[in-house]
Design an enzyme around this catalytic site. Sequence first.
Site, short mmCIF file in Angstrom:
data_model
loop_
_atom_site.label_atom_id
_atom_site.label_comp_id
_atom_site.label_asym_id
_atom_site.label_seq_id
_atom_site.Cartn_x
_atom_site.Cartn_y
_atom_site.Cartn_z
CG ASP A 13 52.78 22.21 68.71
OD1 ASP A 13 53.15 23.14 69.29
OD2 ASP A 13 51.92 22.52 67.56
NE ARG A 92 42.65 18.14 63.42
CZ ARG A 92 43.53 17.81 62.07
NH1 ARG A 92 43.36 16.61 61.76
NH2 ARG A 92 44.35 18.67 62.18
CG ASP A 121 42.46 21.09 64.37
OD1 ASP A 121 41.27 21.10 63.92
OD2 ASP A 121 43.57 20.94 63.90
CB SER A 170 51.35 25.55 60.75
OG SER A 170 50.47 24.53 61.30
N1 ARG Z 1 41.64 26.17 59.33
C1 ARG Z 1 41.21 25.09 59.01
C2 ARG Z 1 40.46 24.28 60.01
O1 ARG Z 1 40.08 24.93 60.91
C3 ARG Z 1 42.67 24.12 58.82
C4 ARG Z 1 43.62 24.07 59.82
C5 ARG Z 1 44.87 23.27 59.49
N2 ARG Z 1 46.07 23.41 60.25
C6 ARG Z 1 47.09 23.72 59.89
N3 ARG Z 1 48.06 23.81 60.74
N4 ARG Z 1 47.27 24.30 58.52
O2 ARG Z 1 39.55 23.30 59.51
#
Ligand code: ARG
Length: 418
Positions: A13, A92, A121, A170
């Site tokens: 990405d 984040r 995110d 991912s």
């Molecule tokens: N669902 C979680 C959050 O929104 C983690 C997402 C992490 N991303 C990944 N590609 N596994 O905080």
Amino acid sequence: MTRVALAFSGGLDTTVCVPLLEEEYGYDDVIGVTVDVGQPAEEFAEAKETADALGLEHHVVDAKAEFAELCLESVRANASYQGYPLGTALARPVIATAILEVAEAEGCTGLAHGCTGKGNDQLRFEAIWRDSDMEVIAPVRELGLTREWENEYAETKGLPVEGGGGGKWSIDTNLWSRSVEGSELEDPSYVPGEEIYEWTRAPTGETEEVEITFEDGYPVAVDGEPMEPVALIEHLNERAGAYGVGRTDSMEDRMLGLKVRENYEHPAATTLLSAHEALESLVLTQEEREFKELIDARWAKKGYEGLVDAPLVSALEGFIAETQNRVTGTVTVRFEGGQARAVGRDSEYAAYSASHASFDTETVGKISQEDATGVAKYHGFQRRLANESIARLAADDGIELTPDGGPATGGADADGDD
Ligand code: ARG
């Protein structure tokens, strides 16, 4: 010359974002920023390698200590959202802030991320970035990119993406948690094998005990040895992970409203949260514990939203701080069967009196067993009177009641008013 700072991981990405920021958004120059919140070393190597191959100016910012402090702050709030201790979510704002600082120092006028339009995110990054005057760019979302398109584009452009964009899952890893999503895991009924886990070993039946010392609700030592936050978290991830502690498989309700199946590993977080709650259970009063659950749930929600700098959070932390000055002491935790279970706790501030609670003592101070008789007489008093009224009304209606008070035949009088 116009410059844009891109949150850069070296994955598919963010790699395709580099030329797109020039081609589609008209920037003269792109700089990549990778913020260290405890990702594995390979990720930095991948980011650097890809940046070099792209000829991208690459900045790495170490924010581990700051992130670890936020993680321990979350322990004071027993923070977990649907069983997830918020590793990605808490990282984040730390990452977004560090990137904004680099962008300002480097004379950028834009900030970009490679998040999709489906996840959380994008919201967490942009909440921080939109506090500034910079242009905020989300190429993947705005140009409607798919993984397939990205792979093709990378190939035509000769971009350095090895193996067509990495493995099938991912994955997002930092000090506090490792999360795995995508591919077969998108089917909620799919039962993943051991291959999705990296931090935790399947429980073997072996056990180990560890002693965690807290000061003001912050963990400060393990087995009596003082440790800094980063080292303490890394130590417990290894140690508890060896016993399969901290696996979560959840159908997570995301901010946009989508449900997403997410698998997590978070051995240190599980251990610390379990120990911290055990210590609170010893020192806090019943009403403090009950009320703090509401406060904690709100803290976790703001953490999940990436909004830990909201005024509400400071206000919640005011309450939390007021309670945590007694959360000082030691908890023994046993790793057993994939669990981190508190098996002993000790504090000089316990709201507990062994002599009062003991079955072996009769009178302590001015309180003796028979003093409870009066309380027992009043316990359930209003309910006794109310149930008598209900029985009388039923008798007036000619309804026979079963011994537990319900109608014998099931609702004889539908309109209920005569
Ligand atoms: N669902 C979680 C959050 O929104 C983690 C997402 C992490 N991303 C990944 N590609 N596994 O905080």
